[in-house]
Design a protein around this motif. Structure first.
Motif, PDB file in Angstrom:
ATOM      1  N   TYR A 129      19.606  -0.596 -21.076  1.00 34.65           N
ATOM      2  CA  TYR A 129      19.291  -1.962 -20.678  1.00 34.65           C
ATOM      3  C   TYR A 129      18.561  -1.935 -19.339  1.00 34.65           C
ATOM      4  CZ  TYR A 129      20.282  -7.017 -20.845  1.00 34.65           C
ATOM      5  OH  TYR A 129      20.200  -8.385 -20.938  1.00 34.65           O
ATOM      6  N   ASP A 130      17.653  -2.880 -19.122  1.00 33.44           N
ATOM      7  CA  ASP A 130      16.935  -2.939 -17.853  1.00 33.44           C
ATOM      8  C   ASP A 130      17.918  -3.242 -16.726  1.00 33.44           C
ATOM      9  OD1 ASP A 130      15.481  -4.860 -15.719  1.00 33.44           O
ATOM     10  OD2 ASP A 130      14.053  -3.393 -16.511  1.00 33.44           O
ATOM     11  N   ARG A 131      18.018  -2.341 -15.772  1.00 36.13           N
ATOM     12  CA  ARG A 131      19.036  -2.453 -14.727  1.00 36.13           C
ATOM     13  C   ARG A 131      18.847  -3.686 -13.840  1.00 36.13           C
ATOM     14  NH1 ARG A 131      19.939   2.389 -12.672  1.00 36.13           N
ATOM     15  NH2 ARG A 131      18.421   3.580 -13.877  1.00 36.13           N
ATOM     16  N   TYR A 132      17.619  -4.030 -13.580  1.00 33.72           N
ATOM     17  CA  TYR A 132      17.360  -5.173 -12.694  1.00 33.72           C
ATOM     18  C   TYR A 132      17.664  -6.492 -13.411  1.00 33.72           C
ATOM     19  CZ  TYR A 132      15.092  -1.350 -10.299  1.00 33.72           C
ATOM     20  OH  TYR A 132      14.851  -0.137  -9.705  1.00 33.72           O
ATOM     21  N   GLN A 133      17.302  -6.564 -14.669  1.00 34.37           N
ATOM     22  CA  GLN A 133      17.640  -7.741 -15.463  1.00 34.37           C
ATOM     23  C   GLN A 133      19.155  -7.866 -15.606  1.00 34.37           C
ATOM     24  OE1 GLN A 133      15.725 -10.137 -16.511  1.00 34.37           O
ATOM     25  NE2 GLN A 133      17.308 -11.255 -17.634  1.00 34.37           N
TER      26      GLN A 133
END
Length: 309
Positions: free
Chosen positions: A229-233
């Motif tokens: 999963y996109d860490r920042y999102q």
């Protein structure tokens, strides 16, 4: 929360406590930052897992961890990991001694990361109930140590919707016991479906308790061997429920920046969420000895904090 405005912080905290209408952030309802006179964007704690090699080897004991945090790293807020209690959590004398040591050292016990007590998202009702009850003792220990929080896992087997329903029920039961003892129950993105930020945020919405929140971890966003999963999102989605933040680190470049995680970008997300509280150092790299990795992470966090002043 705007870290530069004390009046803004006071307003948000008071309004949230009074009406519960604001985000379930770190200040709700028992964050160590609350009542502090410090005005930093965040305070720094040390997660015990950063020292897991020496703890597993027996070179460092759980009882001696707080002293090492303060004397070796200048950190006076600590986060424990349940297995390192080595089943002494049910020994009142042990817990009392640990509390006395931290009091004598001027150390704040922030949270206990609880693992190995069963899946709170188990789709079997009896097994889920047993897992919830297994966690009760850790709420008791947290209370005795003066912690504000325990960190748990929203794990289970089944479809995402099945595990979500089970996790909402399990966390609701446990959070009710937390409410009775004024201890927060927070969930980390910790692998599997819990590393899907949208999914975990939906679980928090389902529980809908000021005593249940998240512990966004910068590094734990791998859902499976083939999906990340996109860490920042993910951090953005979890911040509205955050009662702590785990600053994961692995390696550093010549300028002291983390090589895989953009810390400035992460803290821009955190700041935009109007959050302030405790950020835990969790060094998990293999290229540097734990002590050096911890020190480099602390320096990086201090640099980031200065950036936002």
């Amino acid at each position: 929360m705007n870290p530069s405005s004390e009046s803004r912080r006071d307003f948000l905290r008071k309004a949230a406590l009074a009406g519960g209408g604001l985000a379930l952030g770190a200040a709700l309802p028992f964050d160590l930052f609350a009542g502090s006179e410090k005005k930093e964007f965040f305070q720094i704690s040390l997660a015990q897992w950063s020292l897991n090699p020496v703890l597993f080897s027996g070179k460092l004991k759980n009882m001696d961890f707080p002293e090492k945090a303060k004397k070796d790293f200048g950190i006076d807020i600590v986060e424990y990991v349940s297995p390192f209690f080595q089943k002494q959590e049910s020994n009142p004398a042990y817990v009392k001694e640990l509390k006395q040591r931290t009091d004598d050292l001027g150390i704040s016990n922030h949270l206990i990361m609880v693992d190995g007590e069963g899946d709170l998202g188990n789709t079997d009702a009896a097994a889920r109930k047993k897992a919830v009850e297994n966690h009760y003792k850790w709420i008791d220990v947290a209370k005795a140590l003066g912690c504000r929080t325990i960190r748990v896992n929203a794990a289970g087997r089944g479809t995402p919707d099945e595990v979500k329903s089970a996790a909402i029920e399990g966390l609701s039961m446990l959070s009710d016991y937390g409410r009775q003892n004024k201890i927060n129950v927070i969930v980390e993105n910790h692998g599997g479906i819990s590393s899907n930020g949208q999914w975990l945020a939906s679980v928090m919405k389902g529980v809908n308790s000021p005593y249940c929140g998240t512990l966004p971890d910068f590094g734990n966003f791998r859902i499976s061997s083939t999906e990340e999963y996109d860490r920042y999102q993910g951090v953005k989605e979890l911040m509205p429920y955050a009662k702590g933040v785990s600053a994961k680190s692995f390696d550093f470049d010549a300028s002291g920046n983390e090589t895989t995680i953009d810390y400035i970008k992460m803290f821009e997300i955190i700041k935009a969420a109007r959050w302030s509280g405790i950020v835990g150092i969790e060094y998990e790299g293999s290229k540097l000895p734990p002590d050096e990795g911890i020190r480099k992470t602390k320096v990086l966090l201090e640099k980031v904090r200065g950036h936002f002043k």
